[in-house]
Design an enzyme around this catalytic site. Structure first.
Site, short mmCIF file in Angstrom:
data_model
loop_
_atom_site.label_atom_id
_atom_site.label_comp_id
_atom_site.label_asym_id
_atom_site.label_seq_id
_atom_site.Cartn_x
_atom_site.Cartn_y
_atom_site.Cartn_z
N ASP A 1 0.73 -1.16 -0.05
CA ASP A 1 0.16 -0.04 -0.21
C ASP A 1 0.88 1.21 0.08
O ASP A 1 1.26 1.76 1.01
CB ASP A 1 -0.96 -0.01 1.04
CG ASP A 1 -1.99 -1.06 1.08
OD1 ASP A 1 -1.84 -2.16 0.58
OD2 ASP A 1 -3.05 -0.72 1.63
N LYS B 1 -6.91 3.66 -2.94
CA LYS B 1 -7.35 3.45 -1.56
C LYS B 1 -7.30 4.79 -0.95
O LYS B 1 -6.64 5.88 -1.46
CB LYS B 1 -6.18 2.78 -0.78
CG LYS B 1 -6.36 2.72 0.82
CD LYS B 1 -5.55 1.94 1.24
CE LYS B 1 -5.17 1.61 2.87
NZ LYS B 1 -3.89 1.15 3.58
N LYS C 1 -10.49 0.42 -2.31
CA LYS C 1 -10.41 0.23 -0.73
C LYS C 1 -10.80 1.43 -0.04
O LYS C 1 -10.13 2.62 -0.17
CB LYS C 1 -8.89 -0.16 -0.45
CG LYS C 1 -8.79 -0.52 0.96
CD LYS C 1 -7.56 -1.07 1.41
CE LYS C 1 -7.39 -1.14 2.92
NZ LYS C 1 -6.07 -1.70 3.44
#
Length: 247
Positions: free
Chosen positions: A99, A173, A207
């Protein structure tokens, strides 16, 4: 709906941030990993220096729990060379998903080419090692227009440079959970920001990280189209209770 398979159980505080000794903070991390194994969550999201420990615990438990870590966390301002080095070390330690914090400040300042370069390079490193890449855009630091444009930028890099079968393995995300907002404004995922991301990141998955505190909120995000939810209260949410933390 097996909501546990949408949940990335998350603990990202350093010992200093938690006001604990390294030993005590490690104990908390181990507790999160063990809970994620026992509860059957999708993934445990931890700092890079904890990946090796997590891999050892998961292997010993013969669990299918995935390991995720954060890169250039939480500001995203490291050079893309530094980001790649940090990601490579996590790969060697046994991570499954990377990430990356997007350099959203560079983007806000008009340096889209730098962001395109890091998205391409970071994603390629992930794919070369059969890993998933996620790009954190930090929605609380962006205007709606910037959320739209940055989500689209990431999407366009991926669809230009990678094959269609790869798209499902690159997420956009929402948040780190560490961004400091004014007047207690949300610093994580909200319904309006997630809608903007879904509309402009598609066909890439999204996400929702931070701000999801109840089972009902998690289900609402999933029904919108979110594929993963990052939370430090995964068990609380899965049990239908209300989380009290900020992430």
């Amino acid at each position: 709906m097996n909501i546990k398979q949408y949940l990335d159980s998350t603990y990202l505080k350093t010992a200093a941030q938690a006001g604990l000794s390294e030993e005590d903070n490690n104990t908390i991390v181990k507790g999160f990993i063990q809970e994620a194994i026992e509860e059957g969550f999708k993934l445990i999201m931890i700092r890079p220096d904890k990946v090796k420990m997590a891999r050892e615990m998961i292997t010993a438990a013969k669990s299918k729990l995935l390991i995720g870590t954060v890169i250039s966390f939480p500001e995203g301002i490291n050079s893309f060379e530094e980001k790649l080095a940090e990601a490579q070390k996590a790969i060697e330690d046994g991570v499954d998903e990377l990430d990356y914090v997007c350099n959203y400040e560079a983007f806000k300042n008009g340096n889209s080419e730098l962001v395109k370069k890091e998205v391409y390079s970071g994603t390629k490193l992930a794919f070369d090692n059969h890993k998933v890449a996620k790009w954190i855009i930090e929605v609380a630091a962006l205007t709606d227009d910037e959320i739209i444009k940055l989500s689209a930028l990431i999407k366009n890099v991926i669809i230009t440079d990678f094959k269609e079968e790869c798209y499902a393995n690159v997420f956009v995300k929402s948040s780190t959970g560490f961004y400091k907002t004014e007047n207690n404004q949300p610093n994580g995922a909200t319904i309006p920001t997630i809608i903007l991301m879904l509309e402009n990141a598609s066909p890439l998955p999204v996400k929702a990280a931070g701000g999801v505190r109840t089972y009902e909120e998690a289900v609402a995000m999933i029904r919108l189209g979110v594929k993963r939810i990052g939370t430090s209260a995964a068990k609380t949410i899965a049990n239908g209770e209300i989380a009290t933390g900020n992430y």
